[in-house]
Design an enzyme around this catalytic site. Structure first.
Site, mmCIF file in Angstrom:
data_model
loop_
_atom_site.group_PDB
_atom_site.id
_atom_site.type_symbol
_atom_site.label_atom_id
_atom_site.label_comp_id
_atom_site.label_asym_id
_atom_site.label_seq_id
_atom_site.Cartn_x
_atom_site.Cartn_y
_atom_site.Cartn_z
ATOM 1 N N ASP A 360 0.826 -1.201 0.000
ATOM 2 C CA ASP A 360 0.000 0.000 0.000
ATOM 3 C C ASP A 360 0.869 1.263 0.000
ATOM 4 O OD1 ASP A 360 -2.738 1.157 0.378
ATOM 5 O OD2 ASP A 360 -1.876 1.868 2.265
ATOM 6 N N GLU A 389 1.607 0.183 -4.905
ATOM 7 C CA GLU A 389 0.574 1.149 -5.280
ATOM 8 C C GLU A 389 1.200 2.542 -5.422
ATOM 9 O OE1 GLU A 389 -3.584 3.095 -3.554
ATOM 10 O OE2 GLU A 389 -1.900 2.635 -2.229
#
Length: 647
Positions: A360, A389
């Site tokens: 993330d 990400e």
């Protein structure tokens, strides 16, 4: 008598040898000897470790009242204490261990001897690895990943919906930001559905304990990096999920967060070092009314990582600022924090037999640490996969983060895969555009042409939507045909595709586009009493059933298509509202045709002669109809078509 004296002499000799060994400085406890298990210490992390890693170092975080006043001792063959570090808080010790390559798996006791002579004992285990490092296979372009928000998928066990010892104890399915009760057991019970749809991997949003007072359902504010949230289930169930996926030749991708934790993480009440989290002094000074202070949150200027002209203050605001006020920003420049994060990731790969990690908020932590993090994992698991990400619609920014990029600042991330936000946006923009001469299709064509800048374009992860953006059906204005085009196109690209749960039944967020609670709506049929059940088809509309069937056919064809997995890619510039993409490997050619014209369109086929399909028979993978490639292909209506030479 002589025999007895001889036996006695042998015994004495053996005892002397044994005493000599016991007086040596080398550890002498071996795995074959029994260990009385004692667990006096409040917490030691990692919870266990393994023998046989390339990196023979292990750092233990020890948390216990006044533990800094104790001296640790270990007496186990192959394990030595290299160094002991005291933290700023007296309630922590960090112990550096060396585990030799000949160390045997087993349990041993760590003794903590205090200055007053008292001692505490804690049993620690080194396990044997269950398979070779090379057998940990990551995801690649042959995979298709099903993204799930676990709280919103299936509630198989209502008994774990509420855990009174945790902060949030409310279940309310009418509120998009409260817990709804989905769990790991619900995913396990529907692996067959996911498999039969044609997916080869599952990526659940974080399943670790998120003991926040509200909004805990999404999982990204973790309060314990080694514990499955009991409202999702147990460690046993998580391992069962992994095992049952493996039985189906499917992979489990773990969503991890190196950038931040939740404000209620146990260490926030007693931080080990003065720089364990960023802006720590500011937080500790103002923590009584911290929720109202947002001055130390991230600037979210992600391009400061690449910007040659970025000011130092902008860079610091980006990397050191808290993601939001409830998510403390971890300081990866602290070497103990850095090692903690790396070891935690490796622990989960080994424990849960992971088939990949999705990291993330990839550009938010210290980028040099992130390179070290990736390298540490890939050194141990050379065939593994990690996707980061990076939310940017600029392909230059995306390419910066991929392994092999030639960056002006010399940075190499070592990261195999990055999420392809630019191509996702190109697809949506192209399909929503109708006025241009090519009806917007050049946006797709030129978007794919940007692949020249990527080190390895087929390792990028492409998606129609995800848990942070409007549903693709919403983005395309509720147009079912355009939704089919988007899905079929991205599934034939040289990419790793990911599809969000519910896309197959046209889930939307029309009532409030972009609202996270609405984007993460409950999956139909996941709760007892649901009138609509997407697993059985009961109550689905004709359009929903059609989309589910369409996606199932494309995914299952893709599963065995070597041309889509690894083939050469060639496309032709859009003309008259039609765009054609080819994927070619050996005797398999896949043709993807996008037609944005409402009426009948005749596609001139000699233009594609260099593909060498003339006279060959191809099958439509959706309708099973066959055509012979000749001079003209009749396109009866707007939509997409996937043809293949493989029967």
């Amino acid at each position: 008598m002589k025999g007895l004296l001889k036996l006695l002499a042998i015994i004495i000799l053996f005892m002397g040898y044994s005493c000599k060994q016991n007086n040596s400085q080398e550890p002498h406890i071996t795995p074959s000897e029994s260990v009385t298990e004692i667990y006096d210490i409040e917490l030691i992390e990692p919870l266990n470790w393994w023998v046989g890693f390339k990196n023979q170092e292990l750092q233990l975080l020890v948390k216990h009242q006044e533990i800094s006043k104790a001296t640790p001792k270990i007496n186990y063959s192959g394990v030595t204490i290299r160094e002991v570090h005291k933290a700023d808080s007296p309630n922590y010790l960090f112990i550096d261990l060396m585990i030799s390559e000949n160390t045997k798996a087993g349990k041993f006791n760590i003794e903590f001897v205090f200055e007053n002579g008292e001692s505490l004992t804690h049993t620690y285990e080194l396990k044997a690895r269950q398979k070779s490092p090379e057998e940990y296979k990551g995801f690649d372009s042959s995979d298709a990943i099903y993204l799930i928000t676990p709280d919103r998928f299936v509630n198989a066990n209502p008994e774990n919906d509420i855990v009174e010892t945790l902060n949030e104890t409310t279940i309310d399915r009418t509120d998009g930001y409260k817990r709804h009760g989905g769990d790991i057991a619900g995913i396990i019970n529907h692996i067959d559905y996911i498999h039969d749809m044609g997916f080869t991997a599952i990526w659940p949003c974080p399943l670790l304990t998120n003991d926040m007072p509200r909004g805990s359902y999404h999982g990204y504010a973790m309060t314990d990096f080694y514990e499955i949230d009991p409202r999702f289930g147990t460690m046993k169930e998580y391992l069962e999920l992994s095992s049952k996926l493996s039985d189906k030749d499917m992979k489990l991708v773990m969503d991890q967060v190196a950038n931040h934790c939740g404000l209620e993480h146990w260490w926030m009440k007693d931080l080990p070092f003065k720089d364990w989290v960023n802006y720590q002094a500011h937080y500790e000074k103002n923590k009584e009314n911290w929720n109202g202070l947002v001055t130390k949150t991230s600037s979210h200027r992600r391009t400061s990582n690449q910007d040659l002209y970025a000011s130092q203050v902008d860079k610091e605001d980006m990397t050191d600022g808290w993601f939001v006020s409830g998510m403390p920003d971890l300081n990866q420049r602290n070497p103990f924090m850095a090692k903690y994060i790396i070891q935690n990731s490796i622990w989960w790969v080994e424990t849960a037999n992971l088939g990949g990690i999705r990291q993330d908020t990839y550009p938010y932590p210290d980028k040099h640490f992130m390179s070290n993090w990736v390298r540490a994992i890939m050194t141990e698991y050379p065939n593994f996969s990690i996707v980061g990400e990076q939310w940017s619609y600029n392909p230059l920014v995306i390419s910066y983060w991929q392994e092999g990029a030639i960056n002006k600042d010399g940075y190499d991330s070592d990261l195999k895969s990055v999420m392809d936000f630019p191509m996702q946006q190109n697809i949506v923009d192209a399909l929503n555009e109708n006025e241009a001469w090519d009806k917007g299709l050049v946006k797709i064509y030129e978007g794919l042409a940007n692949d020249f800048h990527y080190a390895n374009p087929k390792d990028l992860l492409i998606f129609p939507d995800n848990h942070d953006m409007s549903r693709i059906f919403t983005q395309l204005g509720g147009d079912k045909i355009n939704t089919k085009i988007a899905l079929s196109y991205l599934l034939t690209l040289p990419r790793i595709p990911q599809v969000y749960y519910g896309t197959e039944i046209l889930m939307d967020d029309f009532d409030n586009p972009g609202d996270h609670g609405l984007i993460r709506t409950d999956f139909s049929g996941g709760w007892k009493g649901d009138e609509v059940n997407a697993f059985t088809g009961e109550g689905l509309t004709a359009d929903q059933k059609d989309m589910q069937s369409f996606l199932r056919k494309v995914l299952n064809y893709r599963k065995s298509s070597k041309a889509i997995h690894n083939g050469e890619t060639m496309h032709f510039a859009p003309q008259n509202g039609v765009y054609v993409l080819f994927r070619i490997l050996g005797d398999e050619t896949v043709v993807h045709v996008i037609n944005k014209n409402e009426g009948v369109t005749n596609l001139d086929l000699p233009r594609f002669n260099e593909i060498d399909l003339n006279g060959k028979t191809l099958k439509n993978i959706i309708t099973d109809e066959t055509i012979v490639w000749g001079d003209m292909l009749k396109l009866n209506e707007k939509g997409s078509m996937i043809l293949t030479t493989k029967f």
